[in-house]
Enzyme design. Structure first.
Site, PDB file in Angstrom:
ATOM      1  N   ALA A 172       0.761  -1.217  -0.052  1.00  0.00           N
ATOM      2  CA  ALA A 172       0.057  -0.133   0.178  1.00  0.00           C
ATOM      3  C   ALA A 172       0.733   1.189  -0.029  1.00  0.00           C
ATOM      4  O   ALA A 172       0.412   2.175  -0.359  1.00  0.00           O
ATOM      5  CB  ALA A 172      -1.086   0.070   1.104  1.00  0.00           C
ATOM      6  N   ALA A 207       0.445   1.791  -5.915  1.00  0.00           N
ATOM      7  CA  ALA A 207      -0.596   2.174  -5.100  1.00  0.00           C
ATOM      8  C   ALA A 207      -1.069   3.616  -5.169  1.00  0.00           C
ATOM      9  O   ALA A 207      -2.045   4.025  -5.517  1.00  0.00           O
ATOM     10  CB  ALA A 207      -0.593   1.765  -3.623  1.00  0.00           C
ATOM     11  N   ARG A 221       5.061  -2.749   5.154  1.00  0.00           N
ATOM     12  CA  ARG A 221       6.266  -2.762   6.356  1.00  0.00           C
ATOM     13  C   ARG A 221       6.405  -1.370   7.150  1.00  0.00           C
ATOM     14  O   ARG A 221       6.741  -1.361   8.268  1.00  0.00           O
ATOM     15  CB  ARG A 221       7.647  -3.212   5.961  1.00  0.00           C
ATOM     16  CG  ARG A 221       7.493  -4.765   5.192  1.00  0.00           C
ATOM     17  CD  ARG A 221       8.972  -5.215   5.081  1.00  0.00           C
ATOM     18  NE  ARG A 221       9.432  -5.749   6.332  1.00  0.00           N
ATOM     19  CZ  ARG A 221      10.272  -6.825   6.635  1.00  0.00           C
ATOM     20  NH1 ARG A 221      10.250  -7.560   5.637  1.00  0.00           N
ATOM     21  NH2 ARG A 221      10.531  -7.094   7.648  1.00  0.00           N
ATOM     22  N   ASP A 245       4.184  -7.784   8.007  1.00  0.00           N
ATOM     23  CA  ASP A 245       5.287  -8.533   7.266  1.00  0.00           C
ATOM     24  C   ASP A 245       4.336  -9.725   6.854  1.00  0.00           C
ATOM     25  O   ASP A 245       4.076 -10.556   7.428  1.00  0.00           O
ATOM     26  CB  ASP A 245       6.309  -8.947   8.441  1.00  0.00           C
ATOM     27  CG  ASP A 245       7.310  -9.709   7.897  1.00  0.00           C
ATOM     28  OD1 ASP A 245       7.176 -10.186   6.765  1.00  0.00           O
ATOM     29  OD2 ASP A 245       8.289 -10.131   8.608  1.00  0.00           O
ATOM     30  N   LYS A 279       1.726  -7.883 -13.049  1.00  0.00           N
ATOM     31  CA  LYS A 279       2.818  -8.504 -13.820  1.00  0.00           C
ATOM     32  C   LYS A 279       4.014  -8.160 -12.932  1.00  0.00           C
ATOM     33  O   LYS A 279       3.901  -7.004 -12.544  1.00  0.00           O
ATOM     34  CB  LYS A 279       2.635  -8.138 -15.191  1.00  0.00           C
ATOM     35  CG  LYS A 279       3.314  -6.551 -15.560  1.00  0.00           C
ATOM     36  CD  LYS A 279       3.310  -6.464 -17.076  1.00  0.00           C
ATOM     37  CE  LYS A 279       4.105  -5.058 -17.336  1.00  0.00           C
ATOM     38  NZ  LYS A 279       5.424  -5.330 -17.402  1.00  0.00           N
ATOM     39  N   ASP A 299      -3.229  -6.732 -17.034  1.00  0.00           N
ATOM     40  CA  ASP A 299      -2.531  -6.242 -17.845  1.00  0.00           C
ATOM     41  C   ASP A 299      -3.256  -5.010 -18.315  1.00  0.00           C
ATOM     42  O   ASP A 299      -4.168  -4.958 -18.977  1.00  0.00           O
ATOM     43  CB  ASP A 299      -2.486  -7.179 -19.329  1.00  0.00           C
ATOM     44  CG  ASP A 299      -1.767  -6.790 -20.231  1.00  0.00           C
ATOM     45  OD1 ASP A 299      -1.308  -5.648 -20.280  1.00  0.00           O
ATOM     46  OD2 ASP A 299      -0.954  -7.571 -20.668  1.00  0.00           O
ATOM     47  N   HIS A 300      -2.618  -3.689 -17.809  1.00  0.00           N
ATOM     48  CA  HIS A 300      -3.230  -2.565 -17.984  1.00  0.00           C
ATOM     49  C   HIS A 300      -3.651  -2.190 -19.398  1.00  0.00           C
ATOM     50  O   HIS A 300      -4.390  -1.234 -19.623  1.00  0.00           O
ATOM     51  CB  HIS A 300      -2.754  -1.423 -17.171  1.00  0.00           C
ATOM     52  CG  HIS A 300      -1.257  -1.140 -17.639  1.00  0.00           C
ATOM     53  ND1 HIS A 300      -0.226  -1.636 -17.507  1.00  0.00           N
ATOM     54  CD2 HIS A 300      -0.932  -0.194 -18.725  1.00  0.00           C
ATOM     55  CE1 HIS A 300       0.840  -0.953 -18.059  1.00  0.00           C
ATOM     56  NE2 HIS A 300       0.308  -0.147 -18.899  1.00  0.00           N
ATOM     57  N   LYS A 317      -7.267   0.029 -21.489  1.00  0.00           N
ATOM     58  CA  LYS A 317      -7.208   1.150 -22.570  1.00  0.00           C
ATOM     59  C   LYS A 317      -8.444   1.315 -23.552  1.00  0.00           C
ATOM     60  O   LYS A 317      -8.797   0.206 -23.988  1.00  0.00           O
ATOM     61  CB  LYS A 317      -5.891   1.182 -23.301  1.00  0.00           C
ATOM     62  CG  LYS A 317      -4.720   1.547 -22.209  1.00  0.00           C
ATOM     63  CD  LYS A 317      -3.339   1.789 -22.951  1.00  0.00           C
ATOM     64  CE  LYS A 317      -2.052   1.756 -22.123  1.00  0.00           C
ATOM     65  NZ  LYS A 317      -2.327   3.058 -21.269  1.00  0.00           N
ATOM     66  N   HIS A 360       1.747  -7.455 -22.772  1.00  0.00           N
ATOM     67  CA  HIS A 360       1.029  -6.445 -23.620  1.00  0.00           C
ATOM     68  C   HIS A 360       0.909  -6.623 -25.043  1.00  0.00           C
ATOM     69  O   HIS A 360      -0.074  -6.720 -25.691  1.00  0.00           O
ATOM     70  CB  HIS A 360       1.677  -4.819 -23.527  1.00  0.00           C
ATOM     71  CG  HIS A 360       1.918  -4.548 -22.091  1.00  0.00           C
ATOM     72  ND1 HIS A 360       1.003  -4.701 -21.120  1.00  0.00           N
ATOM     73  CD2 HIS A 360       2.919  -3.772 -21.721  1.00  0.00           C
ATOM     74  CE1 HIS A 360       1.383  -4.384 -20.102  1.00  0.00           C
ATOM     75  NE2 HIS A 360       2.409  -3.479 -20.332  1.00  0.00           N
TER      76      HIS A 360
END
Length: 505
Positions: free
Chosen positions: A13, A18, A46, A85, A148, A177-178, A182, A240
């Site tokens: 995070a 993020a 962490r 952790d 990925k 897979d961004h 699109k 991609h």
């Protein structure tokens, strides 16, 4: 309005992904009413942050979206932080306690979505603990989103998949897979299947070749350490490019549904020829950027970048030819090109159609001597602009029959693009809706690795000198030779434009 009830748990995070992508995307969903009151986000990493520190960070990440102070406060109040952790079992017990409390507080019906925004080395450990510590023993859905790279070759991907599949069903595993989020990548299917004059010609009778370009003008920046282990082949081609290729090559699905699209994409990938080492040498080119000059600015070479081995053989550029062994595409090469420090940033697809059988204007009276016709090309622009164009041959104004390429073109306006959902926003909403259409199935991942592994292995055995290309150019001479020997050329050639204006050496 269809409000989603869900508890997000984000592992990693505090990381770059993020902060750059996930929090702004969640805020857009909040602003649009997909997330209203019945949602909560647990961030784990962490760092010893408190809820207050975490919420302040979240507010910073959404500042560019110009929320009102009340909006930012209301949104960030749904965020909770736990220092964690991932290898410590006791921490999962604490995480379960917080999850159960938030489930009750926000009435989430046990719906849980886990986002693994960290190194794949920890994926197996995390999902095993989610199961062993009872975090999945609640009503509602339990889904996991995975970034990925999914493995570093077929074998590591298979092992990773087995670890995750022992805990989650395939339909609950969302491999991001961004590129599939699109707008214009999703438009590939619309252009094909909603326009009969394209779909009727979408085959080897009418198409000469297809070119897929994903160009980056940036170098490796601070990611030299990661890139040394990856290279352009694994970083871009395995995921991609092969995903885009599958959308271009697949057969029309029976229905536009997740299941039917997936079936056809898998068939298309399975028809991609897996090369022998000799075929790899003939059909694929790799290279590395060296020093270059563009618009008067000097650019350093890859080997001088931070955290890069001075003797590195890592490729920053790949060009190659895939062939698909089926009736539709037999004889049609699919050329791909991707790399760092290329002339321009851009993702575009060129569908190059066959020439007319006879050029009747070749020697018409009053025309240029022996004039050639340019091919008809359908171009799909994916980024930075979105849209498409179709080039046709028309008559030049004036006497005679001199032919001139003209373009029928549509580009999405800046206003439309500013209101277009960002890829991560769309993909996260898909995951909330349980729609895996724009995510990658294990069978797609597996076949992509089988195709790419033989290329990687052939290169690992080849210690010849790596071709170089000056930074901010479109690659080495070998990449142009690859097409020329087949009688073709790269349609997208920005270098020519810049050289004509003395902006590129």
């Amino acid at each position: 309005m269809n409000e989603k009830k869900v508890l997000f748990t984000i592992f990693g995070a505090t990381g770059d992904l993020a902060q750059r992508k996930l929090y702004p995307s969640l805020f857009r969903l909040y602003r649009k009413g997909d997330l209203v009151e019945s949602f909560a986000i647990i961030g784990t990493a962490r760092r010893p942050w408190s809820n207050e520190v975490y919420r302040d960070i979240v507010k910073e990440t959404i500042a560019g979206l110009e929320p009102t102070p009340e909006e930012a406060e209301a949104f960030s109040s749904h965020f909770y932080y736990q220092s964690h952790d991932v290898q410590d079992t006791e921490h999962y017990n604490t995480l379960k306690k917080l999850s159960d409390e938030l489930d009750e507080k926000y009435q989430l019906d046990g719906n849980r979505l886990f986002y693994l925004a960290m190194s794949p080395n920890f994926f197996g450990t995390i999902v095993a603990h989610l199961q062993s510590q009872g975090m999945l023993e609640v009503d509602g859905y339990h889904r996991v989103i995975i970034e990925k790279p999914f493995g570093t070759d077929y074998e590591t991907a298979r092992q990773l998949n087995e670890e995750i599949a022992t805990v989650f069903n395939e339909e609950d595993i969302y491999r991001i897979d961004h590129y599939l989020g699109k707008e214009m990548v999703q438009n590939i299917s619309a252009i094909r299947f909603a326009n009969n004059f394209f779909e009727s010609m979408w085959n080897n009778r009418f198409i000469d070749n297809i070119q897929i370009n994903i160009a980056e003008d940036l170098g490796v920046e601070e990611r030299g350490g990661y890139y040394e282990k990856s290279g352009a082949l694994k970083d871009m081609v395995q995921n991609h490019i092969l995903q885009v290729l599958a959308l271009l090559a697949m057969e029309p699905p029976v229905a536009f549904s997740e299941k039917e699209i997936r079936v056809e994409k898998i068939k298309a990938l399975e028809a991609v020829r897996v090369y022998t080492p000799e075929e790899v040498a003939k059909n694929f080119v790799r290279a590395q950027y060296s020093t270059g000059k563009f618009k008067g600015e000097d650019f350093t070479g890859y080997k001088n970048e931070l955290n890069v081995d001075a003797n590195s053989e890592t490729e920053t550029f790949v060009a190659g030819k895939f062939v698909i062994d089926n009736f539709r595409w037999s004889g049609v090469p699919f050329y791909v090109r991707t790399g760092k420090r290329l002339t321009e940033k851009g993702t575009r697809i060129n569908i190059v159609f066959k020439q007319v059988p006879v050029n009747v204007f070749k020697s018409a009276i009053g025309t240029k001597s022996n004039q050639q016709l340019e091919p008809n090309v359908l171009t799909i622009y994916i980024q930075p602009t979105e849209g498409f164009s179709l080039s046709l041959n028309g008559k030049e104004v004036g006497p005679g029959f001199n032919m001139l390429p003209i373009h029928l073109e549509h580009r999405n306006s800046s206003e439309v693009m500013s209101n277009t959902p960002e890829a991560y926003e769309k993909l996260m909403l898909d995951a909330l809706n349980g729609d895996g259409t724009n995510f990658t199935h294990w069978d797609e991942v597996a076949q992509s690795w089988r195709v790419v592994d033989v290329i990687r292995q052939a290169w690992d055995q080849d210690h010849s000198v790596l071709p170089q290309y000056p930074a901010r150019t479109m690659g080495p001479k070998e990449a142009y030779d690859l097409l020329e020997k087949d009688g073709f050329k790269w349609i997208w050639a920005p270098d020519e434009w810049y050289r004509e204006r003395n902006l590129l050496d």
